[in-house]
Enzyme design. Structure first.
Site, PDB file in Angstrom:
ATOM      1  CE  LYS A  14      -2.067  -0.942   3.925  1.00  0.00           C
ATOM      2  NZ  LYS A  14      -1.430  -2.217   4.312  1.00  0.00           N
ATOM      3  NE  ARG A  90      -3.900  -0.943   9.927  1.00  0.00           N
ATOM      4  CZ  ARG A  90      -2.838  -0.364   9.359  1.00  0.00           C
ATOM      5  NH1 ARG A  90      -2.908   0.845   8.880  1.00  0.00           N
ATOM      6  NH2 ARG A  90      -1.702  -1.022   9.267  1.00  0.00           N
ATOM      7  NE  ARG A 129       7.642  -2.494   6.072  1.00  0.00           N
ATOM      8  CZ  ARG A 129       6.323  -2.294   6.088  1.00  0.00           C
ATOM      9  NH1 ARG A 129       5.667  -2.139   4.961  1.00  0.00           N
ATOM     10  NH2 ARG A 129       5.675  -2.282   7.217  1.00  0.00           N
ATOM     11  NE  ARG A 162       6.675  -0.021  10.481  1.00  0.00           N
ATOM     12  CZ  ARG A 162       5.536   0.002   9.780  1.00  0.00           C
ATOM     13  NH1 ARG A 162       5.514   0.536   8.571  1.00  0.00           N
ATOM     14  NH2 ARG A 162       4.428  -0.495  10.273  1.00  0.00           N
ATOM     15  NE  ARG A 173       2.280  -4.178  11.372  1.00  0.00           N
ATOM     16  CZ  ARG A 173       3.237  -3.998  10.475  1.00  0.00           C
ATOM     17  NH1 ARG A 173       4.401  -4.629  10.597  1.00  0.00           N
ATOM     18  NH2 ARG A 173       3.043  -3.216   9.451  1.00  0.00           N
TER      19      ARG A 173
HETATM   20  P1  AMP Z   1       1.241   0.917   8.954  1.00  0.00           P
HETATM   21  O1  AMP Z   1       2.434   1.796   8.743  1.00  0.00           O
HETATM   22  O2  AMP Z   1       0.077   1.281   8.083  1.00  0.00           O
HETATM   23  O3  AMP Z   1       1.583  -0.551   8.903  1.00  0.00           O
HETATM   24  O4  AMP Z   1       0.736   1.198  10.452  1.00  0.00           O
HETATM   25  C1  AMP Z   1       1.579   0.933  11.564  1.00  0.00           C
HETATM   26  C2  AMP Z   1       0.767   0.897  12.847  1.00  0.00           C
HETATM   27  O5  AMP Z   1       0.127   2.161  13.065  1.00  0.00           O
HETATM   28  C3  AMP Z   1      -0.380  -0.121  12.851  1.00  0.00           C
HETATM   29  O6  AMP Z   1       0.050  -1.423  13.174  1.00  0.00           O
HETATM   30  C4  AMP Z   1      -1.283   0.488  13.939  1.00  0.00           C
HETATM   31  O7  AMP Z   1      -0.756   0.266  15.240  1.00  0.00           O
HETATM   32  C5  AMP Z   1      -1.170   1.977  13.632  1.00  0.00           C
HETATM   33  N1  AMP Z   1      -2.178   2.397  12.630  1.00  0.00           N
HETATM   34  C6  AMP Z   1      -1.942   2.882  11.375  1.00  0.00           C
HETATM   35  N2  AMP Z   1      -3.093   3.146  10.744  1.00  0.00           N
HETATM   36  C7  AMP Z   1      -4.087   2.832  11.611  1.00  0.00           C
HETATM   37  C8  AMP Z   1      -5.504   2.850  11.552  1.00  0.00           C
HETATM   38  N3  AMP Z   1      -6.147   3.252  10.449  1.00  0.00           N
HETATM   39  N4  AMP Z   1      -6.191   2.447  12.652  1.00  0.00           N
HETATM   40  C9  AMP Z   1      -5.583   2.053  13.777  1.00  0.00           C
HETATM   41  N5  AMP Z   1      -4.243   1.975  13.885  1.00  0.00           N
HETATM   42  C10 AMP Z   1      -3.495   2.364  12.830  1.00  0.00           C
END
Ligand code: AMP
Length: 216
Positions: A14, A90, A129, A162, A173
Site C-alpha cells: 500500500k 482499518r 523491510r 521497524r 498484525r
Molecule cells: P502501517 O504503517 O500502516 O503498517 O501502520 C503501523 C501501525 O500504526 C499499525 O500497526 C497500527 O498500530 C497503527 N495504525 C496505522 N493506521 C491505523 C488505523 N487506520 N487504525 C488504527 N491503527 C493504525
C-alpha cells in the site's frame, strides 16, 4: 480517479504504490502509519497515546485515527488534487467515520483498492523491510537493497527495522488484519467501490495493473 482508499494486509505494498501513484498524479498521500510514527518520534501527546498499540502491532483507537484523517482531508491540496488514504480505514467503524468526514467536506470516494498477496510473501517482505532514520526512505532487502548495507542511498542516514516488522509482531498484525480490517472488503464491495490488485508480482507489473484498474 483521484479520491482513493488503499486497503490490504501489511506488506501488500500500500505505502509503496501510494507513494508512486501520488508522485505521478500529484495526489496527497495520507498514511496514518507514517503520521503516527512521526508523532511518536517527536514525542507529542498523540504519539504517546499511540505508541503502545503501534509497537505491539495492535490498532490505535478508531476516533484517534479518524480525527487525524479528518484533519488531513481539510487540506486544500487534498480537496483540489485528490488523495490516497494509505492504511485507513482499518475497521468498519473507521469507514463510517470516514464517510462522515468526506460528506462534511463535500468529497466523494471513488475507489477502494485492495492489494492482495499470499501470507508467506507478506511475512518475507515485512521482515526484510528497512527504513532510513533520517529521511524515512523505504528499502526492502529482497527487492531494492541499499548500495551499502545499513546506509540510506538517498541521504547517508542509518537504516533500521521497524519494531513492528519483527516476525512476531508482523504475524500479530496479520491476525489483526484478518479480524478487524478484512470485513472492509465486503463493506466496499457492496458499495461498488472495490478494485482488486494482485501485488504478488514485480513493482512495475503491480503498478501497471493498478493504473489499469483505476483507468489512469
Ligand atoms: P502501517 O504503517 O500502516 O503498517 O501502520 C503501523 C501501525 O500504526 C499499525 O500497526 C497500527 O498500530 C497503527 N495504525 C496505522 N493506521 C491505523 C488505523 N487506520 N487504525 C488504527 N491503527 C493504525
Amino acid at each position: 480517479m483521484n479520491k482513493l482508499v488503499f486497503l490490504g494486509p501489511p506488506g501488500a505494498g500500500k505505502g509503496t504504490f501510494a507513494e508512486m501513484l501520488a508522485g505521478e498524479f500529484g495526489l496527497r498521500h495520507i498514511s496514518t502509519g507514517d503520521i503516527l510514527r512521526a508523532e511518536m518520534k517527536a514525542g507529542t501527546p498523540l504519539g504517546e497515546v499511540a505508541r503502545e498499540s503501534v509497537v505491539a502491532g495492535r490498532l490505535v483507537a478508531d476516533d484517534v485515527v479518524a480525527a487525524i484523517v479528518a484533519n488531513q482531508l481539510q487540506n486544500p491540496e487534498a480537496k483540489q488534487r485528490g488523495f490516497i488514504l494509505d492504511g485507513f480505514p482499518r475497521t468498519v467503524k473507521q469507514a463510517e467515520l470516514l464517510a462522515g468526514s468526506l460528506a462534511a467536506g463535500g468529497l466523494l470516494l471513488e475507489a477502494a483498492v485492495l492489494f492482495e498477496a499470499d501470507r508467506e510473501l507478506l511475512l518475507r517482505r515485512l521482515t526484510a523491510r528497512r527504513l532510513c532514520r533520517a529521511c524515512g526512505k523505504l528499502f526492502n532487502l529482497l527487492y531494492g537493497p541499499p548500495r551499502q548495507e545499513g546506509v540510506c542511498d538517498a541521504c547517508g542516514g542509518d537504516l533500521y527495522q521497524r519494531a513492528d516488522d519483527s516476525l512476531a509482531t508482523a504475524t500479530e498484525r496479520l491476525a489483526v488484519y484478518d479480524r478487524e480490517t478484512a470485513p472492509l472488503i465486503g463493506h466496499y464491495e457492496s458499495r461498488h467501490l472495490l478494485r482488486r490488485v494482485d501485488s504478488g508480482h514485480s513493482k512495475a507489473a503491480v503498478f501497471a495493473a493498478l493504473r489499469q484498474e483505476l483507468e489512469l
